[in-house]
Design a protein around this motif. Structure first.
Motif, short mmCIF file in Angstrom:
data_model
loop_
_atom_site.label_atom_id
_atom_site.label_comp_id
_atom_site.label_asym_id
_atom_site.label_seq_id
_atom_site.Cartn_x
_atom_site.Cartn_y
_atom_site.Cartn_z
N TYR A 1 45.16 28.65 -18.97
CA TYR A 1 46.48 29.18 -19.34
C TYR A 1 46.56 29.43 -20.85
CZ TYR A 1 51.21 29.65 -17.34
OH TYR A 1 52.40 30.11 -16.85
N LEU A 2 46.02 28.48 -21.63
CA LEU A 2 46.03 28.61 -23.09
C LEU A 2 45.20 29.82 -23.53
CD1 LEU A 2 46.62 27.42 -25.96
CD2 LEU A 2 44.53 26.06 -25.69
N TYR A 3 44.00 29.96 -22.95
CA TYR A 3 43.13 31.07 -23.38
C TYR A 3 43.67 32.41 -22.91
CZ TYR A 3 39.95 27.35 -24.76
OH TYR A 3 39.40 26.25 -25.37
N LEU A 4 44.36 32.42 -21.80
CA LEU A 4 44.97 33.67 -21.36
C LEU A 4 46.13 34.03 -22.29
CD1 LEU A 4 44.41 35.72 -19.16
CD2 LEU A 4 46.05 34.54 -17.70
N SER A 5 46.83 33.03 -22.77
CA SER A 5 47.91 33.27 -23.73
C SER A 5 47.31 33.80 -25.05
CB SER A 5 48.68 31.97 -23.98
OG SER A 5 49.77 32.20 -24.82
#
Ligand code: FEO
Length: 161
Positions: free
Chosen positions: A21-25
């Protein structure tokens, strides 16, 4: 599988999905910064993180345990620069490495040799993950305030398979 191990592995599943989720953000942020190569790199990384979560998910079930998915925290949505996003990615990987090492300690104490074996893959993977994250930070540091250099770095990151 012992409850203690099951709980700790369930926590790790949450951390791996949070990583995705963090890397997609970060990918979305980089897309907005007109760095499609860097955005693509992060998008691929996000998919890998979901695969990490699924490796543990499968292990729990194969061992007769039960997966409990917990809610995910919201990731940061913006960064002050691409460099700062990649610095945060490195910090996050260091945090994940620590978490994997704590699991190794727990599995050793609990004499769960199958979990230890599964975790060995993660121990090696984290060495690679940190090395890649460090390399990215170094690349972005070198081209800070050089738009032409930033363009080259973005092209290089776009090559990730
Ligand atoms: Fe699943 Fe990047 O650690």
């Amino acid at each position: 599988m012992k409850k203690k191990i099951e709980d700790a592995l369930n926590e790790q599943i949450n951390k791996e999905f949070f990583s995705a989720y963090l890397y997609l953000s970060m990918s979305a942020y980089l897309e907005g910064e007109s760095l499609p190569g860097a955005a693509r790199w992060m998008e691929i990384q996000a998919k890998e993180e979901a695969e990490h979560a699924m490796k543990i998910y499968t292990h729990i079930h194969e061992r007769g345990g039960r997966v409990y998915l917990k809610s995910l925290d919201g990731p940061e949505q913006t960064w002050k620069s691409p460099l700062s996003a990649f610095e945060d990615a490195l910090k996050h990987e260091i945090f994940i490495t620590e978490s994997i090492h704590n699991l190794v300690t727990l599995a050793t104490e609990e004499k769960d040799y199958a979990t230890l074996n599964m975790l060995q893959w993660f121990v090696s993977e984290q060495v690679e993950e940190e090395a890649n994250a460090r390399e990215n930070v170094e690349m972005f540091k070198r081209v800070e305030d050089h738009p032409q250099g930033l363009f080259m770095v973005d092209r290089a990151l776009a090559q990730r398979e």
